[in-house]
Write a protein that holds these residues in place. Structure first.
Motif, PDB file in Angstrom:
ATOM      1  N   ASN A  34      -3.933  -7.333   3.022  1.00  0.00           N
ATOM      2  CA  ASN A  34      -3.347  -8.229   2.021  1.00  0.00           C
ATOM      3  C   ASN A  34      -2.177  -7.581   1.292  1.00  0.00           C
ATOM      4  OD1 ASN A  34      -5.096 -10.311   2.597  1.00  0.00           O
ATOM      5  ND2 ASN A  34      -6.537  -9.789   0.961  1.00  0.00           N
TER       6      ASN A  34
ATOM      7  N   ARG B  44     -17.010   0.127  -2.530  1.00  0.00           N
ATOM      8  CA  ARG B  44     -16.231  -0.761  -1.668  1.00  0.00           C
ATOM      9  C   ARG B  44     -16.530  -0.425  -0.212  1.00  0.00           C
ATOM     10  NH1 ARG B  44     -13.704  -4.401  -5.263  1.00  0.00           N
ATOM     11  NH2 ARG B  44     -12.877  -3.207  -6.987  1.00  0.00           N
TER      12      ARG B  44
ATOM     13  N   GLU C 272      -5.698   0.162  -6.050  1.00  0.00           N
ATOM     14  CA  GLU C 272      -4.721  -0.054  -4.982  1.00  0.00           C
ATOM     15  C   GLU C 272      -3.938   1.223  -4.694  1.00  0.00           C
ATOM     16  OE1 GLU C 272      -2.247  -3.369  -5.993  1.00  0.00           O
ATOM     17  OE2 GLU C 272      -3.908  -4.796  -5.906  1.00  0.00           O
TER      18      GLU C 272
ATOM     19  N   LYS D  50      -8.189  -5.552   1.993  1.00  0.00           N
ATOM     20  CA  LYS D  50      -7.280  -5.346   0.866  1.00  0.00           C
ATOM     21  C   LYS D  50      -5.975  -4.721   1.344  1.00  0.00           C
ATOM     22  CE  LYS D  50      -5.947  -5.308  -3.354  1.00  0.00           C
ATOM     23  NZ  LYS D  50      -5.598  -6.563  -4.012  1.00  0.00           N
TER      24      LYS D  50
ATOM     25  N   ASN E  50     -12.657  -7.321  -9.115  1.00  0.00           N
ATOM     26  CA  ASN E  50     -11.312  -7.303  -8.549  1.00  0.00           C
ATOM     27  C   ASN E  50     -10.774  -5.875  -8.486  1.00  0.00           C
ATOM     28  OD1 ASN E  50     -11.380 -10.067  -8.397  1.00  0.00           O
ATOM     29  ND2 ASN E  50     -10.194 -10.384 -10.258  1.00  0.00           N
ATOM     30  N   PHE E  51      -9.832  -5.663  -7.583  1.00  0.00           N
ATOM     31  CA  PHE E  51      -9.152  -4.374  -7.497  1.00  0.00           C
ATOM     32  C   PHE E  51      -8.195  -4.244  -8.667  1.00  0.00           C
ATOM     33  CE2 PHE E  51     -10.624  -4.405  -3.189  1.00  0.00           C
ATOM     34  CZ  PHE E  51     -10.602  -3.090  -2.770  1.00  0.00           C
TER      35      PHE E  51
END
Length: 92
Positions: free
Chosen positions: A69, A58, A11, A66, A5-6
């Motif tokens: 989102n 990634r 982020e 991402k 997961n990020f």
């Protein structure tokens, strides 16, 4: 295989890199020339992100998803806050 997961740090790195390329990434035009520019830009973002992050590789498609989102979540959050504030204001 699914990547991890990020994290919040990831982020922030992604958003920081995208700020440099915002004029290309957020361009509303979708002709062939601009789509090529956007794809090249996302490849640059991928390279920079993986150079800075270093934890997990990634792909540019994953980074793009991402980012979309994050934008969607942010719009929903501010929309909910606006509805709440307007609802409170009208009820008094």
């Amino acid at each position: 295989k699914r990547a991890s997961n990020f994290f919040k740090k990831d982020e922030c790195i992604l958003i920081g890199i995208i700020k440099k390329y915002k004029n290309v990434v957020e361009c509303k035009l979708s002709d062939t020339t601009n789509n090529l520019r956007k794809n090249k830009c996302w490849i640059k973002i991928e390279e920079e992100f993986n150079a800075i992050s270093g934890d997990t590789y990634r792909d540019n498609k994953v980074l793009r998803k991402k980012y979309d989102n994050i934008k969607k979540h942010t719009k929903t959050k501010f929309s909910d806050e606006k509805v709440y504030l307007l609802g409170r204001w009208r009820s008094t």
